[in-house]
Design an enzyme around this catalytic site. Structure first.
Site, PDB file in Angstrom:
ATOM      1  N   SER A 193      44.972  44.270  41.824  1.00 23.15           N
ATOM      2  CA  SER A 193      45.575  43.284  42.327  1.00 23.15           C
ATOM      3  C   SER A 193      46.321  43.633  43.524  1.00 23.15           C
ATOM      4  CB  SER A 193      46.855  42.683  41.345  1.00 23.15           C
ATOM      5  OG  SER A 193      47.706  43.960  41.323  1.00 23.15           O
ATOM      6  N   HIS A 221      42.527  39.327  38.218  1.00 23.49           N
ATOM      7  CA  HIS A 221      41.717  38.856  39.594  1.00 23.49           C
ATOM      8  C   HIS A 221      40.208  38.952  39.522  1.00 23.49           C
ATOM      9  CE1 HIS A 221      45.765  38.968  41.292  1.00 23.49           C
ATOM     10  NE2 HIS A 221      46.000  39.985  40.385  1.00 23.49           N
ATOM     11  N   LYS A 253      45.577  32.025  38.235  1.00 23.71           N
ATOM     12  CA  LYS A 253      44.598  32.366  39.658  1.00 23.71           C
ATOM     13  C   LYS A 253      43.588  31.625  39.903  1.00 23.71           C
ATOM     14  CE  LYS A 253      46.765  36.921  38.833  1.00 23.71           C
ATOM     15  NZ  LYS A 253      48.054  36.415  39.461  1.00 23.71           N
TER      16      LYS A 253
HETATM   17  C1  LIG Z   1      46.510  42.133  37.047  1.00 24.59           C
HETATM   18  C2  LIG Z   1      47.455  41.284  36.643  1.00 24.59           C
HETATM   19  N1  LIG Z   1      47.607  41.050  35.201  1.00 24.59           N
HETATM   20  C3  LIG Z   1      48.460  40.149  34.658  1.00 24.59           C
HETATM   21  C4  LIG Z   1      49.214  39.458  35.517  1.00 24.59           C
HETATM   22  C5  LIG Z   1      50.178  38.398  34.938  1.00 24.59           C
HETATM   23  O1  LIG Z   1      49.623  37.018  35.075  1.00 24.59           O
HETATM   24  P1  LIG Z   1      50.711  35.661  35.287  1.00 24.59           P
HETATM   25  O2  LIG Z   1      51.457  35.974  36.675  1.00 24.59           O
HETATM   26  O3  LIG Z   1      49.876  34.694  35.094  1.00 24.59           O
HETATM   27  O4  LIG Z   1      51.471  35.652  34.324  1.00 24.59           O
HETATM   28  C6  LIG Z   1      49.124  39.378  37.044  1.00 24.59           C
HETATM   29  C7  LIG Z   1      49.976  38.404  37.701  1.00 24.59           C
HETATM   30  O5  LIG Z   1      49.944  38.761  38.872  1.00 24.59           O
HETATM   31  C8  LIG Z   1      48.118  40.388  37.342  1.00 24.59           C
HETATM   32  O6  LIG Z   1      47.965  40.499  38.800  1.00 24.59           O
END
Ligand SMILES: Cc1ncc(COP(=O)(O)O)c(C=O)c1O
Length: 405
Positions: A193, A221, A253
């Site tokens: 991320s 992502h 996303k």
């Molecule tokens: C790699 C990763 N997993 C899980 C999440 C969690 O997702 P959400 O923000 O939709 O709760 C994020 C969010 O930033 C993320 O970047």
């Protein structure tokens, strides 16, 4: 009550002045309220800004078809499910979305949660039992770590191992030391991320098989972003869904909504369904967001050109920033970090770019390791070449003034 006369539990709050100090210096970059969004533009304090810091990778969060789908679902089912999936909070829409997602990524079953964060919390805390070993990349997302902490808090004795980012030798070193016969789960981001690079999934699969470990892949992502048709990291490496055992993704996303899902074998998903506390003890995904996600899935499947455009833009951003002299690390996706190192310089570059109408995100420790402060830039399929060039021009000029490049 006099604020100064509080009980000890609140002492830490009154002693925390760091944010107030940064706010006073005018360099505080967080919680900026956006007044309106329109395509690649957002409006902050009435000022138009080019958004180069969103995870709305395919530009679907503002798509008219998505809005209409959300509106129709709210009309039919209401604005909330008012209950957990276990009780009154399961709609036919949840199940339809789960079937479609499973088909999309090539797994037998899927299960939706209310956020991506809860998906990791719920799935990992359900999967890990006392004595199990979980192996993570050092750059894995915080929600993965929190899922492990929840498992450890509720069941105790979860053995956590970290290996160096994307380093296969270090992963093998870790695997070698775990007793054979123990339960082992390797948990990785498909696309990282903050760094915007891709996990070496085929080699990780080989190691997992050699050491009898399962693989849990976070595709937050990656879906809609990598692979010829946006099916993520497995497609990026030739479209073999068995490269991972469990796959999760968020809807916040590429899917332009909110929520998340985990997918895998029927029995495994059924197990998670009955042991994931964040699923059992929290209200389910609301109708409008399910419908928007379903519409997004339809658009991703029928308009692969969006994914291609996103990949074109990612290449332009990586090449452009590299040519300007920025350190973009190992970026290979629409997430392009400008690695600066120093927190103050990072905040200054953020502020100067912001004042010139370009929105990006400064990222400091603990979201990245100390001394690795960076500006996280990210493009969308709806950016034009001109918009990307303008943004890079502004950031480049400001970085030069600060001696960053
Ligand atoms: C790699 C990763 N997993 C899980 C999440 C969690 O997702 P959400 O923000 O939709 O709760 C994020 C969010 O930033 C993320 O970047």
């Amino acid at each position: 009550m006099d604020k100064k006369n509080h009980t000890p539990i609140f002492d830490k709050c009154y002693a925390f002045t760091q944010a107030a100090e940064v706010r006073a210096s005018g360099l505080y970059p967080f919680f900026k309220p956006i007044g309106r969004s329109e395509g690649s533009k957002v409006y902050i304090d009435g000022r138009e800004m080019l958004m180069l810091g969103s995870n709305n990778y395919l530009g679907l969060a503002n798509d008219q078809r998505m809005k209409e789908a959300a509106e129709a679902a709210a009309e039919r089912y209401g604005t909330s499910c008012s209950g957990s999936r276990f009780m009154n909070g399961t709609l036919d829409l949840h199940e339809e979305l789960e079937h479609r997602l499973a088909r999309f990524i090539g797994k037998p079953a899927a299960l939706c949660f209310t956020t991506g964060y809860q998906t990791n919390l719920g799935s990992l805390s359900a999967m890990l039992n006392r004595g199990d070993h979980v192996i993570v990349d050092k750059y894995d997302h915080a929600s993965i770590m929190d899922g492990i902490f929840l498992a450890d808090g509720t069941k105790k004795q979860i053995n956590l191992h970290r290996y160096k980012h994307n380093n296969l030798e270090d992963l093998e070193r870790v695997l070698e030391r775990i007793p054979s016969g123990a339960g082992k789960l390797i948990v990785i981001d498909g696309v990282f991320s903050m760094e915007g690079d891709i996990a070496h999934l085929p080699q990780i699969r080989k190691l997992a098989d050699a050491y009898d470990a399962g693989i849990y892949l976070d595709e937050a992502h990656a879906l809609g972003v990598v692979g010829k048709t946006g099916r993520g990291t497995c497609e990026h490496y030739g479209n073999d869904p068995s490269l991972c055992d469990l796959l999760m993704c968020t809807f916040s996303k590429s899917f332009g909504s909110i929520g998340g899902f985990v997918a895998g074998e029927e029995e495994v998903i059924d197990y998670i369904k009955h042991f994931a506390r964040p699923l059992i003890f929290s209200a389910s995904m609301p109708p409008a967001n399910i419908a928007a996600t379903m519409k997004a899935l339809e658009i991703i499947e029928s308009e692969p050109e969006r994914v291609h455009r996103l990949q074109h833009n990612a290449r332009r951003l990586i090449d452009g920033f590299t040519a300007l002299g920025f350190n973009v690390g190992t970026a290979e996706t629409p997430i392009v970090p400008l690695i600066i190192g120093d927190n103050d310089k990072t905040f200054l570059l953020w502020k100067n770019s912001f004042e010139r109408g370009v929105y990006v995100n400064p990222v400091i420790s603990p979201a990245v390791p100390p001394q690795r402060a960076l500006l996280r830039t990210s493009c969308m399929a709806i950016h034009t070449d001109e918009e990307l060039d303008t943004a890079m021009g502004v950031i480049g000029e400001e970085a030069r003034k600060l001696g960053i490049i």
